[in-house]
Design a protein around this motif. Structure first.
Motif, PDB file in Angstrom:
ATOM      1  N   MET A 185      -3.949  13.912  51.412  1.00 32.95           N
ATOM      2  CA  MET A 185      -3.852  14.557  51.789  1.00 32.95           C
ATOM      3  C   MET A 185      -3.041  16.066  51.062  1.00 32.95           C
ATOM      4  SD  MET A 185      -4.717  15.210  54.450  1.00 32.95           S
ATOM      5  CE  MET A 185      -3.433  15.723  55.786  1.00 32.95           C
ATOM      6  N   SER A 186      -2.999  15.546  49.638  1.00 30.45           N
ATOM      7  CA  SER A 186      -2.717  16.894  48.714  1.00 30.45           C
ATOM      8  C   SER A 186      -3.271  18.022  48.839  1.00 30.45           C
ATOM      9  CB  SER A 186      -2.889  15.933  47.195  1.00 30.45           C
ATOM     10  OG  SER A 186      -3.505  15.826  46.738  1.00 30.45           O
ATOM     11  N   GLU A 187      -2.489  19.336  48.432  1.00 32.77           N
ATOM     12  CA  GLU A 187      -2.634  20.565  48.622  1.00 32.77           C
ATOM     13  C   GLU A 187      -4.323  20.373  47.256  1.00 32.77           C
ATOM     14  OE1 GLU A 187      -0.764  23.239  46.019  1.00 32.77           O
ATOM     15  OE2 GLU A 187      -2.263  25.184  47.914  1.00 32.77           O
ATOM     16  N   VAL A 188      -4.806  19.835  46.501  1.00 31.96           N
ATOM     17  CA  VAL A 188      -5.871  19.632  45.826  1.00 31.96           C
ATOM     18  C   VAL A 188      -6.905  19.124  46.282  1.00 31.96           C
ATOM     19  CG1 VAL A 188      -4.766  20.724  43.547  1.00 31.96           C
ATOM     20  CG2 VAL A 188      -4.095  17.783  44.355  1.00 31.96           C
ATOM     21  N   SER A 189      -7.249  17.603  46.850  1.00 32.01           N
ATOM     22  CA  SER A 189      -7.886  17.303  47.424  1.00 32.01           C
ATOM     23  C   SER A 189      -8.241  17.986  48.189  1.00 32.01           C
ATOM     24  CB  SER A 189      -7.047  15.939  48.594  1.00 32.01           C
ATOM     25  OG  SER A 189      -6.229  14.972  47.044  1.00 32.01           O
ATOM     26  N   ARG A 190      -7.401  18.664  49.264  1.00 32.09           N
ATOM     27  CA  ARG A 190      -7.655  19.236  50.476  1.00 32.09           C
ATOM     28  C   ARG A 190      -9.118  20.776  50.684  1.00 32.09           C
ATOM     29  NH1 ARG A 190      -3.470  21.372  53.528  1.00 32.09           N
ATOM     30  NH2 ARG A 190      -1.471  20.470  52.044  1.00 32.09           N
ATOM     31  N   LEU A 191      -8.231  21.057  48.872  1.00 34.92           N
ATOM     32  CA  LEU A 191      -9.443  22.401  48.369  1.00 34.92           C
ATOM     33  C   LEU A 191     -10.175  22.178  48.257  1.00 34.92           C
ATOM     34  CD1 LEU A 191      -6.028  24.293  46.325  1.00 34.92           C
ATOM     35  CD2 LEU A 191      -7.379  25.047  48.257  1.00 34.92           C
ATOM     36  N   LEU A 192     -10.587  20.672  47.512  1.00 39.17           N
ATOM     37  CA  LEU A 192     -11.947  20.191  47.156  1.00 39.17           C
ATOM     38  C   LEU A 192     -12.916  19.732  48.538  1.00 39.17           C
ATOM     39  CD1 LEU A 192     -11.101  17.915  44.151  1.00 39.17           C
ATOM     40  CD2 LEU A 192     -11.671  20.680  44.076  1.00 39.17           C
ATOM     41  N   LYS A 193     -11.957  19.544  49.603  1.00 35.35           N
ATOM     42  CA  LYS A 193     -12.621  19.444  50.481  1.00 35.35           C
ATOM     43  C   LYS A 193     -13.514  20.143  51.591  1.00 35.35           C
ATOM     44  CE  LYS A 193     -10.760  14.975  51.644  1.00 35.35           C
ATOM     45  NZ  LYS A 193      -9.132  14.165  51.393  1.00 35.35           N
ATOM     46  N   SER A 194     -12.612  21.133  51.762  1.00 33.99           N
ATOM     47  CA  SER A 194     -12.934  22.788  52.822  1.00 33.99           C
ATOM     48  C   SER A 194     -13.738  23.677  51.602  1.00 33.99           C
ATOM     49  CB  SER A 194     -11.893  22.909  52.989  1.00 33.99           C
ATOM     50  OG  SER A 194     -10.754  23.703  51.987  1.00 33.99           O
ATOM     51  N   ARG A 195     -13.368  23.438  50.166  1.00 33.82           N
ATOM     52  CA  ARG A 195     -14.316  24.613  49.726  1.00 33.82           C
ATOM     53  C   ARG A 195     -14.817  23.684  48.368  1.00 33.82           C
ATOM     54  NH1 ARG A 195     -10.782  29.151  48.478  1.00 33.82           N
ATOM     55  NH2 ARG A 195     -12.618  30.242  47.396  1.00 33.82           N
ATOM     56  N   SER A 196     -16.397  25.127  48.526  1.00 31.84           N
ATOM     57  CA  SER A 196     -17.375  23.903  47.493  1.00 31.84           C
ATOM     58  C   SER A 196     -16.524  24.964  45.893  1.00 31.84           C
ATOM     59  CB  SER A 196     -19.068  25.229  47.184  1.00 31.84           C
ATOM     60  OG  SER A 196     -18.558  26.629  47.052  1.00 31.84           O
ATOM     61  N   HIS A 197     -16.880  24.470  45.058  1.00 31.20           N
ATOM     62  CA  HIS A 197     -16.708  23.587  43.919  1.00 31.20           C
ATOM     63  C   HIS A 197     -17.507  22.962  42.657  1.00 31.20           C
ATOM     64  CE1 HIS A 197     -15.355  20.101  45.666  1.00 31.20           C
ATOM     65  NE2 HIS A 197     -15.781  19.520  44.734  1.00 31.20           N
ATOM     66  N   GLU A 198     -16.946  23.514  41.118  1.00 27.11           N
ATOM     67  CA  GLU A 198     -17.881  23.223  39.978  1.00 27.11           C
ATOM     68  C   GLU A 198     -16.643  21.858  39.232  1.00 27.11           C
ATOM     69  OE1 GLU A 198     -18.806  26.615  37.464  1.00 27.11           O
ATOM     70  OE2 GLU A 198     -19.433  26.560  39.574  1.00 27.11           O
ATOM     71  N   ALA A 199     -17.039  21.476  38.441  1.00 28.40           N
ATOM     72  CA  ALA A 199     -16.439  21.159  37.292  1.00 28.40           C
ATOM     73  C   ALA A 199     -17.389  21.543  36.151  1.00 28.40           C
ATOM     74  CB  ALA A 199     -15.998  19.588  37.515  1.00 28.40           C
ATOM     75  N   LEU A 200     -16.741  21.604  34.809  1.00 33.00           N
ATOM     76  CA  LEU A 200     -17.099  21.539  33.804  1.00 33.00           C
ATOM     77  C   LEU A 200     -17.724  20.776  33.206  1.00 33.00           C
ATOM     78  CD1 LEU A 200     -14.911  24.392  31.922  1.00 33.00           C
ATOM     79  CD2 LEU A 200     -16.704  24.667  34.000  1.00 33.00           C
ATOM     80  N   ILE A 201     -19.051  21.004  32.777  1.00 31.29           N
ATOM     81  CA  ILE A 201     -20.298  19.810  32.650  1.00 31.29           C
ATOM     82  C   ILE A 201     -19.962  18.392  32.455  1.00 31.29           C
ATOM     83  CG2 ILE A 201     -21.355  19.779  30.045  1.00 31.29           C
ATOM     84  CD1 ILE A 201     -19.385  21.508  28.894  1.00 31.29           C
ATOM     85  N   PRO A 202     -20.238  18.437  33.896  1.00 29.70           N
ATOM     86  CA  PRO A 202     -20.324  17.400  34.642  1.00 29.70           C
ATOM     87  C   PRO A 202     -21.408  16.209  33.736  1.00 29.70           C
ATOM     88  CG  PRO A 202     -21.200  18.694  35.919  1.00 29.70           C
ATOM     89  CD  PRO A 202     -20.233  19.005  35.376  1.00 29.70           C
ATOM     90  N   GLU A 203     -22.211  16.928  33.451  1.00 38.43           N
ATOM     91  CA  GLU A 203     -23.267  15.852  33.010  1.00 38.43           C
ATOM     92  C   GLU A 203     -23.166  15.432  31.569  1.00 38.43           C
ATOM     93  OE1 GLU A 203     -23.622  18.808  33.368  1.00 38.43           O
ATOM     94  OE2 GLU A 203     -24.587  20.410  32.103  1.00 38.43           O
ATOM     95  N   ALA A 204     -21.619  15.859  30.826  1.00 38.91           N
ATOM     96  CA  ALA A 204     -21.718  14.917  29.666  1.00 38.91           C
ATOM     97  C   ALA A 204     -20.836  13.758  29.720  1.00 38.91           C
ATOM     98  CB  ALA A 204     -20.971  16.006  28.876  1.00 38.91           C
ATOM     99  N   GLY A 205     -21.156  13.331  31.243  1.00 37.62           N
ATOM    100  CA  GLY A 205     -20.481  11.430  31.599  1.00 37.62           C
ATOM    101  C   GLY A 205     -19.194  11.431  31.366  1.00 37.62           C
ATOM    102  N   THR A 206     -17.824  12.034  31.388  1.00 40.80           N
ATOM    103  CA  THR A 206     -17.465  12.046  31.117  1.00 40.80           C
ATOM    104  C   THR A 206     -16.100  11.941  32.518  1.00 40.80           C
ATOM    105  OG1 THR A 206     -16.161  14.339  30.514  1.00 40.80           O
ATOM    106  CG2 THR A 206     -16.784  12.514  28.480  1.00 40.80           C
ATOM    107  N   ASP A 207     -16.138  12.238  33.474  1.00 41.93           N
ATOM    108  CA  ASP A 207     -15.873  12.187  35.473  1.00 41.93           C
ATOM    109  C   ASP A 207     -14.260  12.802  34.768  1.00 41.93           C
ATOM    110  OD1 ASP A 207     -15.346  11.349  37.370  1.00 41.93           O
ATOM    111  OD2 ASP A 207     -14.969   9.720  36.631  1.00 41.93           O
ATOM    112  N   PRO A 208     -14.961  14.306  34.268  1.00 45.11           N
ATOM    113  CA  PRO A 208     -13.916  15.545  34.700  1.00 45.11           C
ATOM    114  C   PRO A 208     -12.230  15.356  35.299  1.00 45.11           C
ATOM    115  CG  PRO A 208     -16.007  16.712  34.631  1.00 45.11           C
ATOM    116  CD  PRO A 208     -15.951  15.359  34.797  1.00 45.11           C
ATOM    117  N   ASN A 209     -11.429  16.481  35.560  1.00 45.32           N
ATOM    118  CA  ASN A 209     -10.841  16.207  36.950  1.00 45.32           C
ATOM    119  C   ASN A 209      -9.884  17.488  36.797  1.00 45.32           C
ATOM    120  OD1 ASN A 209     -10.241  13.706  37.784  1.00 45.32           O
ATOM    121  ND2 ASN A 209     -10.005  12.658  35.242  1.00 45.32           N
TER     122      ASN A 209
END
Lengths: 327, 182
Positions: free
Chosen positions: B153-177
């Motif tokens: 229920m944190s603000e960041v979790s809710r934003l990620l659930k409701s909005r389309s988003h991307e992380a930078l270079i997730p394919e580098a395999g580091t599981d960015p936050n």
């Protein structure tokens, strides 16, 4: 078209993207580490095979240079550290996931093993130096303790083969580690291939063999190790080809990394310095020499050693140019 | 057992105007030396005039859940703060070998004038006092949101659930936050 601007500055701009992480020190260290690994492997094999009559340079002379060269390499490594006074932290811990930590401890194993092998072979390999050293110690205040040295030499000679077996394993570990150190960095696509381990090991063995060719006085030994080096050069070329195939058939970032040496900015460095000067040219001279042509005897081994250094310089640099991000 | 905190940032590219307040706040709060930055702003323009699009991103260490800078460190200087994913460096353990810098796909680390390696800490000294990181707290458009991604229920979790988003270079395999809302 995509244009990327870093509006508020990223520290990396000072160093020119990520290129500035490692300078000349690391390639020099990896080269000297590779040569040391080669020395340990070649000397240990010669000793294990009991060839000290046939291969006197490889079995008795070569190993002396292992601690000398690895110390020079570690000096280069030390120069690279930016927080030098804290260097002892390497030896307060062992980090199982860090190849650098493995390397730090492997380097520690190199010294006792090579010193024991030097004890066991020095008298045969360097009789003049041995006699001089012996009379110097006898004349010095240490004189009464020389019997301890004799005892140590006796023990080292007795267990020579066991020590050589351990030296062989640590030599292989050291050689592979110099490659894995780079290949474990997933963030640098050019390095990110486990085949760098075998590549650097074979290159190290080739440079170690070149040192034997430089030192050998015996014609039979020279030509045997020249032939052995030819085999190692062929293997290295084969591994380099596999390395490029591996990169070129992987993800887009790896393909971009392969392009650096397949038409990109590092193409001349890769093909001229590593492949032509470091591998093809010495192989060509070695073949001529084996066919009985008169070749200046220092030319092929010096080219092999130069090629080994070029390999590390180009690889260390290329890895820092290749990246996942475009900025 | 208490569940580990997974701190992350959600940055709204529709709100970010690239003013650079986050960069200045970070430099002031953390006394980052001249010429070095723990965060920076990237402007990415795509297309050819007059059909252009632009993304503005405030970037920093991604405090990756699978951080290669931690696993590659030979001395344990680079570590994750207990009970969280915050990646920190202990200066007195750092030898300046720069393995962490070579292992970071984001080039988020740098060498301090003293010789040790430094980076964004998510202002962990402020978190301990219940405050947001300096960059998030000064953002004039509130584009940068900070919170615990493991808390549904944190603000960041809710934003990620409701909005389309991307992380930078997730394919580098580091599981960015760090995530960017588009």
């Amino acid at each position: 078209m995509t244009e990327i601007a870093i509006t508020t500055g990223k520290h990396a701009h000072e160093a020119g993207a990520s290129i500035g992480i490692w300078g000349w020190e690391i390639p020099v260290y990896l080269f000297l580490g590779g040569v040391t690994a080669g020395i340990m492997v070649v000397a240990a094999i010669a000793i294990l095979q009991g060839r000290d009559k046939k291969w006197p340079a490889a079995a008795n002379k070569l190993i002396l240079w292992a601690p000398v060269l690895i110390s020079a390499g570690m000096a280069a490594l030390f120069l690279d550290l930016s927080h030098k006074l804290y260097v002892w932290n390497f030896y307060l811990t062992f980090q199982i996931t860090s190849p650098m930590s493995w390397g730090a401890w492997i380097l520690v194993l190199v010294y006792p093993l090579t010193f024991l092998l030097i004890l066991a072979t020095f008298k045969k390999g360097y009789p003049d130096w041995y006699a001089k050293g012996e009379s110097w110690i006898k004349a010095s205040p240490l004189g009464p303790y020389i019997k301890w040295l004799y005892k140590a030499i006796q023990l080292a000679e007795k267990y020579k083969k066991i020590i050589a077996g351990a030296t062989l394993s640590v030599g292989v570990l050291l050689g592979i580690y110099t490659g894995i150190l780079l290949s474990s960095f997933g963030a640098r696509p050019f390095w990110n291939s486990a085949i760098l381990g075998p590549l650097f090991l074979i290159s190290g063995a080739s440079t170690g063999t070149a040192l034997v060719v430089l030192m050998a006085r015996d014609h039979g030994e020279r030509s045997f190790f020249t032939r052995a080096d030819l085999g190692l050069i062929a293997t290295e070329l084969f591994i380099l080809a596999l390395f490029l195939i591996g990169l070129a058939s992987s993800s887009q970032q790896h393909i971009e990394a392969a392009k650096l040496v397949l038409g990109g900015t590092l193409t001349p460095a890769f093909w001229i310095a590593i492949v032509f000067i470091g591998l093809m040219l010495p192989a060509f001279f070695e073949i001529l020499e084996l066919k009985g042509r008169e070749i200046p005897k220092y030319v092929p081994p010096v080219l092999v050693l130069t090629g080994g250094l070029f390999l590390r310089i180009v690889f260390v640099y290329a890895g820092q140019v290749s990246a996942w991000a475009a900025y | 057992m208490k569940k580990a905190k997974r701190y992350g940032m959600v940055i709204d590219m529709k709100l970010c105007v690239g003013c650079g307040a986050c960069v200045v706040a970070c430099k002031t709060e953390n006394e980052v030396p001249e010429g070095l930055h723990r965060d920076w702003v990237v402007e990415e323009v795509q297309g050819v005039y007059p059909t252009l699009s632009m993304n503005i991103r405030s970037e920093r260490c991604n405090h990756c859940s699978n951080a290669p800078c931690v696993t590659s460190c030979p001395t344990g200087a680079s570590h994750t703060k207990e009970g969280s994913n915050i990646v920190l460096v202990t200066p007195r353990k750092c030898t300046g070998c720069r393995a962490c810098m070579a292992s970071c796909p984001y080039d988020a680390r740098f060498v301090m004038p003293e010789g040790y390696v430094s980076k964004c800490t998510f202002c962990d000294h402020r978190l301990d006092q219940g405050m947001d990181p300096a960059c998030a707290s000064v953002c004039p458009t509130r584009a940068i949101r900070f919170g615990n991604l493991n808390e549904p229920m944190s603000e960041v979790s809710r934003l990620l659930k409701s909005r389309s988003h991307e992380a930078l270079i997730p394919e580098a395999g580091t599981d960015p936050n760090i995530f960017y809302l588009s």
